[in-house]
Write a protein that holds these residues in place. Structure first.
Motif, short mmCIF file in Angstrom:
data_model
loop_
_atom_site.label_atom_id
_atom_site.label_comp_id
_atom_site.label_asym_id
_atom_site.label_seq_id
_atom_site.Cartn_x
_atom_site.Cartn_y
_atom_site.Cartn_z
N ASP A 54 64.57 38.03 -4.50
CA ASP A 54 64.40 37.37 -3.19
C ASP A 54 63.11 37.84 -2.52
N ARG A 61 60.22 36.11 -4.15
CA ARG A 61 60.13 34.71 -3.71
C ARG A 61 59.48 34.63 -2.32
N ARG A 62 59.89 35.52 -1.43
CA ARG A 62 59.28 35.52 -0.09
C ARG A 62 57.79 35.84 -0.16
N THR A 99 53.99 33.26 0.51
CA THR A 99 52.80 33.49 1.36
C THR A 99 51.52 32.99 0.71
N ARG A 116 56.97 42.09 7.31
CA ARG A 116 58.08 43.04 7.38
C ARG A 116 58.03 43.86 8.65
#
Length: 176
Positions: free
Chosen positions: A63, A66-67, A71, A140
């Motif tokens: 995950d 994928r994030r 970008t 983040r």
């Protein structure tokens, strides 16, 4: 839990890059007699991107990858990136032919290595540097910090990451 993916990212990004940039800075000031191979120096400048992939996978699994991949956005057609990567080699090839016609020796391996590294500099920064700083770290930090605070922390990490490169460049006349 004391899991700190943001700090891990900064340490890893700096560490990967500094493996090559600190010895290069020392060499340029004649403090050591070792030259980092150009390919290794160029690869180590990908420290933030490499660190982003490693930390995203380690802390968030697929995950996170994928994030991170989300970008990557191309703002101009891909063919222009390809064009920018090919130009230094074409230019060197034309110069090599002109040199051969004029009776000069063929360009050295160093010249071709320089063409490679110049092509690499033309890669979009998000593939080397920005993928890590703006694609991984900043989003983040924004989860728990204000935009200004997250930007300050990202800038601090980015500035630390650049120190050995800036010192090395200062030794050959580039301004810090």
């Amino acid at each position: 839990s004391s899991r700190r993916p943001e700090l891990t990212f900064v340490i890893l990004a700096c560490g990967i890059t500094w493996i090559a940039t600190i010895p290069e800075a020392l060499r340029r000031f004649d403090l050591i007699d070792f030259q980092v191979p150009q390919w290794a120096y160029v690869l180590c400048l990908c420290g933030p991107a490499i660190a982003a992939v490693i930390v995203a996978l380690a802390f968030e699994g697929t995950d996170g990858l994928r994030r991170l991949a989300a970008t990557l956005r191309f703002r101009i057609p891909l063919r222009w990136y390809g064009f920018a990567l090919v130009v230094p080699f074409v230019t060197l090839g034309v110069v090599a032919v002109e040199m051969a016609i004029a009776g000069f020796p063929f360009p050295s391996r160093h010249a071709w290595g320089t063409a490679f590294s110049q092509s690499f500099w033309l890669l979009p920064l998000f593939l080397r540097e920005e993928l890590g700083w703006r694609g991984y770290l900043l989003p983040r930090l924004l989860r728990t910090q204000t935009p200004s605070r997250a930007t300050e922390w990202t800038t601090l990490g980015w500035a630390m990451w650049h120190v050995p490169q800036d010192v090395a460049n200062a030794s050959i006349g580039y301004a810090l």
